[in-house]
Motif scaffolding. Structure first.
Motif, short mmCIF file in Angstrom:
data_model
loop_
_atom_site.label_atom_id
_atom_site.label_comp_id
_atom_site.label_asym_id
_atom_site.label_seq_id
_atom_site.Cartn_x
_atom_site.Cartn_y
_atom_site.Cartn_z
N GLN A 220 0.89 -1.26 -0.14
CA GLN A 220 0.20 -0.05 0.13
C GLN A 220 0.78 1.22 -0.05
O GLN A 220 0.63 2.12 -0.87
CB GLN A 220 -0.94 -0.20 1.21
CG GLN A 220 -1.78 1.34 1.32
CD GLN A 220 -2.72 1.21 2.64
OE1 GLN A 220 -3.06 0.05 2.92
NE2 GLN A 220 -3.35 2.34 2.71
N PHE A 249 -10.65 7.43 -3.28
CA PHE A 249 -9.69 5.95 -2.86
C PHE A 249 -10.08 5.77 -1.57
O PHE A 249 -10.49 4.50 -1.22
CB PHE A 249 -8.30 6.40 -3.08
CG PHE A 249 -7.51 5.18 -2.64
CD1 PHE A 249 -7.16 4.06 -3.41
CD2 PHE A 249 -6.60 5.28 -1.40
CE1 PHE A 249 -6.34 3.04 -2.71
CE2 PHE A 249 -6.00 4.44 -0.95
CZ PHE A 249 -5.93 3.11 -1.86
N GLY A 250 -9.94 6.62 -0.64
CA GLY A 250 -10.35 6.38 0.99
C GLY A 250 -11.61 6.11 1.22
O GLY A 250 -12.06 4.90 2.04
N SER A 252 -14.07 4.71 -0.90
CA SER A 252 -14.21 3.13 -1.41
C SER A 252 -13.72 2.30 -0.32
O SER A 252 -14.58 1.10 -0.22
CB SER A 252 -13.42 2.97 -2.64
OG SER A 252 -12.15 3.11 -2.65
N GLY A 253 -12.60 2.27 0.24
CA GLY A 253 -12.36 1.51 1.54
C GLY A 253 -13.28 1.49 2.40
O GLY A 253 -13.42 0.27 3.01
N CYS A 281 -6.88 -6.79 -5.81
CA CYS A 281 -5.81 -5.81 -5.59
C CYS A 281 -4.63 -6.03 -6.45
O CYS A 281 -4.15 -4.91 -6.94
CB CYS A 281 -5.49 -6.07 -4.06
SG CYS A 281 -6.68 -5.47 -2.91
N CYS A 302 -9.73 2.72 -7.62
CA CYS A 302 -11.16 2.60 -7.02
C CYS A 302 -11.23 0.98 -6.71
O CYS A 302 -11.56 0.65 -5.34
CB CYS A 302 -12.05 2.94 -8.13
SG CYS A 302 -13.84 2.63 -7.36
N TYR A 304 -8.55 -1.18 -6.22
CA TYR A 304 -7.67 -1.45 -5.11
C TYR A 304 -8.10 -0.95 -3.90
O TYR A 304 -8.25 -1.85 -2.70
CB TYR A 304 -6.60 -0.52 -5.58
CG TYR A 304 -5.36 -1.03 -4.48
CD1 TYR A 304 -4.55 -2.17 -4.47
CD2 TYR A 304 -5.21 0.06 -3.57
CE1 TYR A 304 -3.77 -2.39 -3.35
CE2 TYR A 304 -4.29 -0.14 -2.54
CZ TYR A 304 -3.47 -1.35 -2.32
OH TYR A 304 -2.57 -1.40 -1.18
N GLY A 305 -8.73 0.39 -3.78
CA GLY A 305 -9.28 0.93 -2.76
C GLY A 305 -10.42 0.08 -1.91
O GLY A 305 -10.43 0.01 -0.89
N ASN A 308 -8.85 -3.57 -0.83
CA ASN A 308 -7.70 -3.45 0.24
C ASN A 308 -8.40 -3.05 1.33
O ASN A 308 -7.85 -3.41 2.60
CB ASN A 308 -6.76 -2.25 -0.19
CG ASN A 308 -5.78 -2.29 0.70
OD1 ASN A 308 -4.90 -2.99 1.03
ND2 ASN A 308 -5.35 -0.93 1.28
#
Length: 390
Positions: A220, A249-250, A252-253, A281, A302, A304-305, A308
Motif C-alpha cells: 500500500q 480512494f479512501g 471506497s475502502g 488488488c 477504485c 484497489y481501494g 484493500n
C-alpha cells in the motif's frame, strides 16, 4: 460488543485519525521554513514509524496488565502534546522530537483494536474491526480538506486544531469509554520482551497473519508513492484534483469495511475473503503499471481501494481469535509494529525503483500483493492444521 461503548470508541478513533489526516499533508510545507528537504522529509516520516515500531507492542503489553483505557488516554495525551510541539517548533530538531513523541505514544490503533477484540464475539469480531477501520479511514479522508482550510489562517493553525481535537479525545475516553479489560482478566506480568517480535512469527497462524499484514502494508505504501508521482508528473492533475482523487480512494475502502458483516454472512472463511480481495488488488496494481489514461487509472485505484479495505478487518480478526484475552494488546501491538516497518520500507523501495520508471512502482506493489496472496494460501493451510481450541 455493547453498542454504546463501540460507538464511543468509534468517535474517539475518528477524531484521533482526523488530527493525523489534518497535519500529514502540511508537514512538508510547514517544515520548509526550518530547512526541511525531500530527503529529510523521508527521515522525519520514518522517525515516527520507527518510534512506533518499538513503542506500540510495549503499550499493548501494558494495556494487558493495567487496562486499555489508561493506556489509550496516555497515547492521546502524547498525540496532543506532539501537535503543540510541532506548532511551537523553532528548529528542525523540535520537529523530529514532536514526531518521535507521537510515535512513542502511538498505541492508539492497537489499543483500540484490543478493546474491540475484548468485547466482541467471534461472529462479530471482523464486523467490529471493520467499523473501527472505517472510523480511522473517515478521519484520514476528511482531515486533509480541513487542514487545507485551516492553513489559510496560518500554517500553525491546523496543528493547534489537531491538538484540540486530540484533547477532546482524551476527555471522551476518560468520561464516556468503559474499560474492556477488567482487573480479574489482566495479565499479571506486564513485562514486554523484544524477543516477542521474533517469536510471534513462529506461531503458525498468528505469525503468518502478521507477516501478511506487513507485506500488504508495504504494498500500500509503495502504491502511495507511485500514486503521488504518477498523478503529478504523468497525468499532470492539480493538487486539488489529487486530493479529491485520494479522498475517493479512501471512501471506497471505508464502504467496503462497512460491508464486512454482509460479506461474512455470505462467506464465513476470513482467509478465503482475504484471498479473493488480494486477487482484485493484484490485478488493479498490475494494470495500473500499464496505463497512462486518467479514467483507466482511476478505475484501477477504485478497485484497489475497495478490496484493500478488507485487509485489516480480516487479518485482525484472525489474529485476535488465536491469542488469549491476556495477550490481545501485546499481539495486536506487535502486528502494528510490523505495519510500521512496512510503512518505512514501502516508500524506500518505491523511491529506489521509481528512478527507472514510475510505472515500475505499481509493478513492485503488485509483487508484494502477490507475495501476500501466496502466503495467505499457506495461512489457510495452517489454519486447517491448527484449529481454534474452544
Amino acid at each position: 460488543m455493547k453498542n454504546k461503548n463501540l460507538w464511543t470508541l468509534v468517535f474517539i478513533c475518528v477524531i484521533n485519525s482526523l488530527g493525523f489526516g489534518i497535519i500529514v499533508p502540511l508537514i512538508y510545507p510547514y517544515g520548509k521554513q526550518f530547512g526541511i528537504t525531500e530527503q529529510t522529509l523521508g527521515l522525519l516520516t520514518a522517525s515516527f514509524s520507527i518510534a512506533q515500531f518499538f513503542a506500540t507492542p510495549i503499550l499493548g503489553s501494558l494495556s494487558d496488565k493495567y487496562g486499555r483505557k489508561p493506556i489509550l488516554i496516555i497515547s492521546l495525551i502524547g498525540t496532543c502534546i506532539s501537535f503543540v510541539l510541532f506548532a511551537e517548533a523553532r528548529s528542525l530538531i523540535m520537529l523530529f522530537a514532536a514526531r518521535i513523541l507521537d510515535g512513542i505514544t502511538g498505541g492508539n490503533i492497537s489499543v483500540a483494536q484490543a478493546m474491540v477484540s475484548d468485547s466482541s464475539t467471534p461472529e462479530d469480531r471482523a464486523k467490529n474491526f471493520g467499523i473501527i477501520g472505517s472510523a480511522f479511514g473517515f478521519g484520514f479522508v476528511i482531515g486533509p480538506a480541513i487542514g487545507g482550510v485551516l492553513s489559510k489562517i496560518s500554517l500553525q493553525a491546523p496543528f493547534y486544531f489537531s491538538a484540540g481535537i486530540a484533547l477532546i479525545g482524551v476527555l471522551c475516553c476518560y468520561f464516556f469509554l468503559k474499560e474492556t479489560n477488567p482487573e480479574h482478566q489482566r495479565k499479571n506480568d506486564g513485562k514486554f520482551s523484544f524477543k516477542s517480535l521474533i517469536t510471534v512469527l513462529k506461531h503458525p497462524v498468528v505469525g503468518s497473519a502478521v507477516f501478511i499484514g506487513f507485506l500488504l502494508t508495504m504494498a500500500q505504501f509503495t502504491m502511495i508513492i507511485g500514486f503521488q508521482t504518477f498523478t503529478a508528473d504523468v497525468l499532470k492533475i492539480t493538487p486539488f484534483q489529487i486530493g479529491v482523487f485520494f479522498a475517493g480512494f479512501g471512501i471506497s475502502g471505508i464502504l467496503m469495511q462497512l460491508a464486512v458483516p454482509y460479506i461474512n454472512k455470505i462467506i464465513s472463511s476470513k482467509t478465503f475473503i482475504l484471498l479473493l480481495s488480494l486477487i482484485f488488488c493484484f490485478a488493479a496494481m498490475l494494470l495500473s503499471g500499464f496505463t497512462t489514461q486518467l479514467i483507466f487509472f482511476a478505475g484501477c485505484m477504485c478497485v484497489y481501494g475497495l478490496f484493500n479495505g478488507l485487509r485489516n478487518p480480516m487479518l485482525n480478526a484472525i489474529i485476535s481469535e488465536r491469542v488469549t484475552e491476556q495477550e490481545q494488546g501485546q499481539t495486536l501491538g506487535i502486528n502494528q509494529s510490523y505495519a510500521s516497518i512496512g510503512q518505512i520500507l514501502g516508500p524506500i523501495s518505491a523511491g529506489l525503483i521509481s528512478g527507472f520508471s514510475v510505472h515500475y512502482v505499481f509493478f513492485l506493489s503488485a509483487f508484494f500483493i502477490l507475495a501476500g496472496f501466496l502466503y495467505t494460501l499457506i495461512l489457510r493451510s495452517r489454519e486447517k492444521n491448527n484449529p481454534i481450541q474452544c
